[in-house]
Design a protein around this motif. Sequence first.
Motif, PDB file in Angstrom:
ATOM      1  N   THR A 756      -3.857  19.751   0.961  1.00 42.39           N
ATOM      2  CA  THR A 756      -3.442  18.925  -0.167  1.00 42.39           C
ATOM      3  C   THR A 756      -3.406  17.444   0.203  1.00 42.39           C
ATOM      4  O   THR A 756      -3.575  16.585  -0.668  1.00 42.39           O
ATOM      5  N   GLN A 757      -3.191  17.141   1.503  1.00 40.65           N
ATOM      6  CA  GLN A 757      -3.260  15.746   1.924  1.00 40.65           C
ATOM      7  C   GLN A 757      -4.669  15.194   1.758  1.00 40.65           C
ATOM      8  O   GLN A 757      -4.855  14.026   1.385  1.00 40.65           O
ATOM      9  N   ASN A 758      -5.653  16.027   2.034  1.00 48.01           N
ATOM     10  CA  ASN A 758      -7.036  15.584   1.836  1.00 48.01           C
ATOM     11  C   ASN A 758      -7.328  15.351   0.356  1.00 48.01           C
ATOM     12  O   ASN A 758      -8.052  14.415  -0.006  1.00 48.01           O
ATOM     13  N   GLN A 759      -6.783  16.197  -0.498  1.00 49.40           N
ATOM     14  CA  GLN A 759      -6.940  15.966  -1.935  1.00 49.40           C
ATOM     15  C   GLN A 759      -6.266  14.665  -2.354  1.00 49.40           C
ATOM     16  O   GLN A 759      -6.770  13.943  -3.220  1.00 49.40           O
ATOM     17  N   ARG A 760      -5.142  14.353  -1.718  1.00 46.82           N
ATOM     18  CA  ARG A 760      -4.453  13.106  -2.035  1.00 46.82           C
ATOM     19  C   ARG A 760      -5.311  11.896  -1.647  1.00 46.82           C
ATOM     20  O   ARG A 760      -5.397  10.917  -2.387  1.00 46.82           O
ATOM     21  N   ARG A 761      -5.983  11.975  -0.518  1.00 50.42           N
ATOM     22  CA  ARG A 761      -6.873  10.874  -0.122  1.00 50.42           C
ATOM     23  C   ARG A 761      -8.034  10.745  -1.096  1.00 50.42           C
ATOM     24  O   ARG A 761      -8.460   9.631  -1.436  1.00 50.42           O
ATOM     25  N   MET A 762      -8.560  11.860  -1.534  1.00 52.58           N
ATOM     26  CA  MET A 762      -9.662  11.808  -2.492  1.00 52.58           C
ATOM     27  C   MET A 762      -9.201  11.206  -3.816  1.00 52.58           C
ATOM     28  O   MET A 762      -9.934  10.463  -4.470  1.00 52.58           O
ATOM     29  N   GLN A 763      -7.969  11.493  -4.200  1.00 55.57           N
ATOM     30  CA  GLN A 763      -7.428  10.916  -5.439  1.00 55.57           C
ATOM     31  C   GLN A 763      -7.246   9.409  -5.312  1.00 55.57           C
ATOM     32  O   GLN A 763      -7.475   8.658  -6.263  1.00 55.57           O
ATOM     33  N   GLU A 764      -6.872   8.953  -4.116  1.00 58.99           N
ATOM     34  CA  GLU A 764      -6.621   7.528  -3.925  1.00 58.99           C
ATOM     35  C   GLU A 764      -7.898   6.697  -4.006  1.00 58.99           C
ATOM     36  O   GLU A 764      -7.863   5.536  -4.396  1.00 58.99           O
ATOM     37  N   ILE A 765      -9.052   7.271  -3.622  1.00 59.31           N
ATOM     38  CA  ILE A 765     -10.289   6.480  -3.616  1.00 59.31           C
ATOM     39  C   ILE A 765     -11.065   6.617  -4.914  1.00 59.31           C
ATOM     40  O   ILE A 765     -12.099   5.961  -5.072  1.00 59.31           O
ATOM     41  N   PHE A 766     -10.592   7.421  -5.858  1.00 60.01           N
ATOM     42  CA  PHE A 766     -11.412   7.700  -7.034  1.00 60.01           C
ATOM     43  C   PHE A 766     -11.649   6.455  -7.892  1.00 60.01           C
ATOM     44  O   PHE A 766     -12.790   6.103  -8.203  1.00 60.01           O
ATOM     45  N   TRP A 799     -12.646  18.368  -7.080  1.00 57.92           N
ATOM     46  CA  TRP A 799     -12.212  18.281  -5.685  1.00 57.92           C
ATOM     47  C   TRP A 799     -10.702  18.106  -5.568  1.00 57.92           C
ATOM     48  O   TRP A 799     -10.096  18.576  -4.604  1.00 57.92           O
ATOM     49  N   THR A 800     -10.075  17.442  -6.515  1.00 58.97           N
ATOM     50  CA  THR A 800      -8.634  17.198  -6.443  1.00 58.97           C
ATOM     51  C   THR A 800      -7.816  18.226  -7.203  1.00 58.97           C
ATOM     52  O   THR A 800      -6.617  18.031  -7.395  1.00 58.97           O
ATOM     53  N   ASP A 801      -8.426  19.310  -7.637  1.00 55.25           N
ATOM     54  CA  ASP A 801      -7.710  20.338  -8.384  1.00 55.25           C
ATOM     55  C   ASP A 801      -6.712  21.026  -7.451  1.00 55.25           C
ATOM     56  O   ASP A 801      -7.115  21.689  -6.492  1.00 55.25           O
ATOM     57  N   PRO A 802      -5.408  20.898  -7.670  1.00 59.77           N
ATOM     58  CA  PRO A 802      -4.435  21.515  -6.751  1.00 59.77           C
ATOM     59  C   PRO A 802      -4.477  23.035  -6.771  1.00 59.77           C
ATOM     60  O   PRO A 802      -4.024  23.672  -5.826  1.00 59.77           O
ATOM     61  N   GLN A 803      -5.004  23.623  -7.840  1.00 55.77           N
ATOM     62  CA  GLN A 803      -5.087  25.084  -7.903  1.00 55.77           C
ATOM     63  C   GLN A 803      -6.073  25.641  -6.894  1.00 55.77           C
ATOM     64  O   GLN A 803      -5.993  26.804  -6.508  1.00 55.77           O
ATOM     65  N   LYS A 804      -7.051  24.803  -6.489  1.00 55.59           N
ATOM     66  CA  LYS A 804      -8.065  25.270  -5.553  1.00 55.59           C
ATOM     67  C   LYS A 804      -7.717  24.971  -4.108  1.00 55.59           C
ATOM     68  O   LYS A 804      -8.484  25.323  -3.213  1.00 55.59           O
TER      69      LYS A 804
END
Length: 1112
Positions: A756-766, A799-804
């Motif tokens: 989920t930290q990686n998803q957070r990084r992806m959300q920050e650069i979107f 990519w940022t879907d928390p369900q996945k």
Amino acid sequence: MPARTIPPADLESLKSSVPKIFEQAQNTAANHQKNFIALYKLQADAATHTESVQNGRSVKLTGERAFEEIVLVMLSRVLPLKKGTTVADRVIKFVGGYTKFINEKASEEKQKEQIDEDEDTTASRFVSRVLKYLIAGCVAKDKTVRFRVVQCIAEMIAHLGEIDEDLYGSLRSSLMERVRDKEAVIRVQATIALSKLAGSEDISELDDDEMSIMGVLIDTLSFDPSSDVRRAALINMPLTQETFTPLLARSRDVDSTVRKLLYSAILEPHCVSDSEAGIGFTHPRALTIAQRELIIRNGLGDREDSVKAAAGKLISSWVDIVRTNGMKNEESEEEEGIRGDIVAFLKLFDLNEGKIGEDALLNQFWLALTLERAFLARVFVDHCIATKDNIRLESTLPVVTALAFRIQAAYNGLIKLAEQYEEDQLLRSGIEDDAEEERHARMEEQKIDTEFIVGELLKLAVNLDYADEIGRRKMFQLVRDMISHKILPESIIALCLDLLRILSPNERDFIRVVVEVVHELRDPSDPEDELREVNDGESEFGRTPATNRTNRMLPKPTTEMTPAEKEEADKTDLRCLSLCIGLLERVNGTFEENSTLEGILGELIIPSVKRKEMILRQKGLICLGLCCLIARRMALGSFQLFLSQVQTAPEVLKISVLQVVFDILMVHEGDFLGPGSTNGDRISEFLLHLLEKEESEKVQALLCIGISKLMLSGMIVDNRVLKSLVLVYISPETVGNHELRQCLSYFFPAYCYSSTQNQRRMQEIFIPLYEQWCATFPEWDDNQDPITPAQVGLMFVDWTDPQKAAAAVKGTQGHASAEDTIHMDLASDMAKALFNKEATKDDKKTLCQLFSKLYIPEELDDDKLRTLKLLTYSLRSRRPMRDAAAQNAIVKFDDLISKKFARQLEGFSEDEYRQLENMQDLFTFLDNIPPESDEEDVKPAKRATRKRRSGSIATASVASGATSDRDSDSPKGKASSKRGSRAKRRRISGSDEGSDDDDKSRQSRSKPPSHATPTRIAPRRTAAEKTNRAMAAAFTRRVDSEDEDEDGDEDGDEDEDAIERTPVPRSRPAAGRNSNATARNDRRHSETPSAGPPDSGPEDEDEEEEVDDILG
């Protein structure tokens, strides 16, 4: 029941009879056959109505004309109906079936009455009239009409019968145009129609520059972007020698259904034919060895289980038919039952190349020594060990001593063949004789077969039980003698070392034996002058035997050697380096624990690194890199050497050195990229710089693979690196680099879903990446087929879907966590981006459409809910979207949030939110938004309201837009407050002024102002220029002049520190970059010492001194 028909007394009754038949035909397809007969009777009766014209010299077919007009009226009513309408599909199918019915009736009447084949009939005139009507609709503006027209032609085209040449030409040209239609559903029907028309085309009648139907179908099969079109071409295309190779290429199609259909619908059904021979077009014996291996490799190596199952079914059918129909040979007839079938099946493949035969083999049994049987023996042993079937393994394998003798016999035969081959090659030099050429080719093939047999036996011997001491000693001595022989093929060395490692008591003895062999190969003394005692590695377990020291002669200096001696010495060094590479790859201990390695490091490896010959230097650097993996201090001292080699080496050497660099970074994580390391940012910057400047596609792919591994393992967490990888992935310039695209297409889902930290990084650069891509997207040409901003947004949402995320999928989170709200944070970022007045209408519309794709958790933190609600409220009240669809998306999302979290939002208004301390940054951002018009109040929330409820944010329902500046919502709000209402904006490209008007937006995109440097200026020339443009935004930032003046004092020191920490090598700026980026790079180069030698390369003496200094 079909409509009751009565022979018409006049043609007026057709207007009621024909529609009744079409009405029944649209209800169900079960009554079509009966309605064919009923409609045919009406047509035959109508054909009897004629009218004499020109004083009886000709006849006007008034009845046929009236019937055709009514049918066309019925057909025209279904043309505007969209795809998926069942009644329209049944009517189209009915028309196609009726065309077949009347042509068969006409053919029967011609044969019965012996009428000329070229004479027009009622059926031919009807078909021509309908076709002309449909051809005219192929160019309709409405895509639905074009789809129905082409669909009807595809239904009729297989049963047209005889048509005139002009009509055929019009039909062909219309379909050739529709196969290029922008709508995929139309291209599907056009492809089906052309596939049925391809058999009637005469290539000799075509013009020189005119493309054939088969050529168009092959292009469609290979290059059409829609998988449905490729699937239609695959199934309907005629199977010929011309089309078979493109069909096999679909085994690597991006769509799994296309790959599966190739095996299940094309290859398997055509294995057996109804002919006397029984060999179909795709029979294994009708294919070449390369085609068989391609089918097996791609089928069994596919990642989709359905494709693997289809390929396995095809292979089982091959095993069943390979010895049928008299196709046995003498060798296979000696075997009976399943064993004979397997041996015959293995003869379909070239077992010397790859593992295709192993993958295709379904049953493994132990047989005797031949090319195929040695392979079977090895696979059988691997199978028994994998299944832990020790009883069966012991009952079939020979004892270790017997197997050692078999290996020795095969090895002696290999050495003899190798010596004969070299002698024959020397004797026949300059002689051209076909018989000698054939004999030499047979000798070479025999040598390769024997080499394969020895290799398979060595693989088998690794898995044996060496409790038998006599057998172990025999095998040990044999393997040691094999690696000491200079003629032994290099492919056997690794297998010998694997076996020698098993036979050695411990790792130290294994290293000692190999190092002794290396010294013996490089020792120029005569072996007869000294008696050498060979130690079998046994002595005593747990104690290292003493090494027998002998006084060795030093090798001659290179200056004293003759050319022949130099060549022989280089060959010996290459063999020794190969042994060292194999040895170091199998060492698990540290370099300090094995002092024996110090000898070959100083005598062989370091001198090889200093050599100018490419192959010696490459292997020397690989050996040095492997030593660094087990020696921490050596890695710290030699890392700079590898970095300098990366910048100056050619492509082949650069690939090997980069692999070493990434291995060192992975093994010694704490020293280079660990939390306490000071070089992490510099290394990341250096790798990104290489990726930007590199010209070779292979090196680019290797860089992406290495960086992806470092990010996936958590060693690199820099958002700049992640953003750069995304830019490389979506850039149209990397479309041709399939290895790079394949790596990143796997990396991004694996990276995001693993943490989920990686998803957070992806959300920050979107948002920054989205704005940058929207600014550069119009600059790409249409023929480059770039990824649209909408597709980029959908990728990030997925990519940022928390369900996945892996934790959510495994169900390890029993309650809602903060990471479940990633999409809600993404929604807040998108809402802020909508306030940006410089964003175009289409860009905002794309963002608005993403709101419906977001995941809304069951529980949401109050602060995040208040932030999101305030942003949507401000959007609806102060920046309403000018596009209806975008406005509806905002309203729908806002209403959904208000309804789902009504209790948390109940009773709160904007005035109360302003009193909360943790909401001050948000209100600072909202208050700094410039008004869209003079009438708009900057702080609408402070106006008086009559009721407290009316000011509640939960009930607000007015639509609006926001800015994407994430910094104003960060703790750096003090810098924002100094600038008043003007928020700091960082932009990559685009104009300084924004407008929501579509015409102005397009103008500002296509032709930026003079002071805004375009991202793309020079024409596309090399892969480096492509990657430079795709990666330029990861290293350069453009800031407004006012912001630079105001923030220069605050950020200057930080920028200088960052520059000093970044080891960017000296290089010439790429063409097309803006002047700011160029100035920054020049300043960086002048202030920062170069990470390696300049591009022109150092002098030979300087390079040797540098290597000596680094290696000590």
